[in-house]
Design an enzyme around this catalytic site. Structure first.
Site, PDB file in Angstrom:
ATOM      1  CG  HIS A 268      -2.205  -3.541  -7.133  1.00  0.00           C
ATOM      2  ND1 HIS A 268      -1.126  -3.900  -6.373  1.00  0.00           N
ATOM      3  CD2 HIS A 268      -1.717  -3.346  -8.399  1.00  0.00           C
ATOM      4  CE1 HIS A 268      -0.027  -3.907  -7.125  1.00  0.00           C
ATOM      5  NE2 HIS A 268      -0.363  -3.592  -8.365  1.00  0.00           N
ATOM      6  CG  ASP A 317       3.526  -4.972  -8.758  1.00  0.00           C
ATOM      7  OD1 ASP A 317       3.749  -4.974  -9.980  1.00  0.00           O
ATOM      8  OD2 ASP A 317       2.747  -4.155  -8.219  1.00  0.00           O
TER       9      ASP A 317
HETATM   10 ZN   LIG Z   1       1.842  -4.799 -11.578  1.00  0.00          ZN
END
Ligand SMILES: [Zn+2]
Length: 447
Positions: A268, A317
């Site tokens: 991220h 994810d």
């Molecule tokens: Zn993750």
């Protein structure tokens, strides 16, 4: 000895796009890449690329796809943290057989989308009451078995997870994730390595892992040449917690404890100050754009991070979508919305299409410390994807820019180490995977 001589119309090689080339494969490796010179398997109307690499996945989260997209009237505020509670509830319910069936369908979906390697960021370790399984690696082994079943190469990023956060009462829904000590996390990594799995070390986040765990985990990863992955600055609350507990921001804390380096992947890395961007020089940044937009995380400053010398990779994810083609272009599209410009990540030298494809392939290989993957060149592992240029989505387009429109439906054939996994866009085990998954979801609905 199995051998292949694939002759597509277009091939995306290490040196760029080539027309009328052939790729010769034997014993799982690419032996040569060059102009067509012999009888081979003509792949008309096809472009051949390296298999895509998904560097960040949580398999069990497939079970909440589409189920967390409404606001609860009793809970008018919906954000990452309320979503997380729903995700934890899903994690609490799965037994080993169920997890394996979920992972089978998910990994099969990945293969059908052109993905040949996944980095599974694995933190669902224990029984629902928190006790280890009689084999403490039960669930990791189930994921490995599911990946083998689907024909997907798996790197198990074994997560260290210890707490709910700084001065936050322990959340009982996290009980399946927890290790008592960093030595327990590393003992699990050792066991998995000795069992022959490809493994990485993954401190979950600075919320879930206290600072004193970081250096020993990083030292172990470096000593054994393993990838080191961690969630970094996905949400602003993580930064507030870091400031409260340590008096510094997350990236500064990681720098202080020696985590940053070329083998480190920050997953991220959204909410960063410029000094944090600069500190990540040489590191990998794994963006998961379809999840980041789904969760309202924010936008990865890919332009600033790239200028600072970061390398990019992509992940699916939360599994809200399995489409690394979409993830690749969203890296730029998200920036367009923020900067109100187009082709933000293009450079004066051009080549944004190639850069996005590199991010989806070589970027993942770099992040997972697998230099043999992610490219079409002699010596590389023969993980390959044939894209159907006659599909309505791509017909008549310039194949060199297919990343802007390709979808999983355009993926026609997939080979993993030279073994065919997909033909005509369909995995031979699709029905079995779908039936198994439906069964799990029906059982969970009844429970
Ligand atoms: Zn993750």
């Amino acid at each position: 000895m199995t051998s292949l001589c694939l002759q597509p119309d277009w091939t995306w090689t290490d040196a760029g796009w080539r027309e009328q080339f052939e790729v010769v494969v034997s014993d799982g490796r690419i032996r040569s890449v060059g102009p067509i010179s012999q009888a081979g398997e003509r792949l008309r109307g096809r472009a051949l690329l390296p298999g895509l690499i998904n560097a960040h996945s949580h398999a069990f989260q497939r079970t909440i796809r589409g189920r967390t997209e409404q606001r609860d009237p009793a809970r008018p505020h919906d954000d990452f943290w309320t979503w997380r509670e729903q995700m934890y509830r899903a994690a609490m319910r799965l037994q080993p057989d169920e997890l394996e069936k979920v992972a089978r369908l998910l990994y099969l979906e990945m293969v059908e989308a052109g993905i040949t390697t996944v980095g599974e960021f694995h933190y669902l370790h224990h029984q629902p009451d928190g006790r280890p399984y009689s084999d403490p690696d039960e669930l990791a082994l189930r994921l490995q078995a599911a990946a083998e079943w689907a024909g997907l190469n798996l790197v198990l990023l074994r997560c260290a997870y210890h707490r709910s956060g700084f001065q936050i009462e322990q959340n009982p829904l996290q009980i399946r994730f927890l290790d008592r000590h960093w030595e327990d996390s590393l003992a699990a990594v050792e066991r998995l390595r000795s069992r022959g799995l490809a493994v990485g070390v993954a401190p979950h986040s600075i919320r879930a892992v206290p600072a004193e765990w970081l250096a020993p985990l990083a030292e172990y990863a470096r000593k054994h040449g393993l990838p080191l992955h961690m969630h970094v600055s996905e949400q602003t609350a993580e930064i507030e917690q870091s400031l409260a507990e340590y008096g510094c921001r997350p990236v500064q804390l990681l720098q202080r404890h020696g985590l940053l380096g070329e083998d480190f992947t920050a997953v991220h890395a959204i909410h960063l100050l410029q000094e944090e961007v600069d500190a990540l020089q040489g590191c990998n940044v794994c963006s998961c754009p379809t999840t980041e937009r789904n969760l309202g995380d924010g936008v990865v400053q890919a332009d600033a991070l790239r200028a600072a010398g970061c390398h990019f990779t992509l992940g699916t994810d939360s599994q809200c979508q399995i489409d690394l083609w979409e993830d690749a272009r969203q890296l730029d599209y998200h920036l367009r919305l923020v900067r109100r410009q187009r082709a933000v990540l293009d450079s004066p030298a051009g080549g944004l299409s190639d850069w996005l494809l590199q991010t989806a392939t070589q970027g993942g290989a770099r992040s997972l410390l697998r230099p043999d993957l992610g490219s079409v060149r002699p010596g590389a592992t023969a993980d390959l994807v044939a894209v159907n240029l006659d599909h309505p989505v791509l017909a008549g387009d310039d194949p060199r820019h297919l990343v802007w429109a390709a979808t999983p439906a355009c993926v026609d054939q997939v080979w993993s180490a030279g073994v065919p996994r997909l033909c005509g866009g369909r995995h031979p085990r699709r029905e079995e995977a779908v039936a198994g998954y439906r069964n799990v979801m029906e059982q969970l609905a009844r429970a």
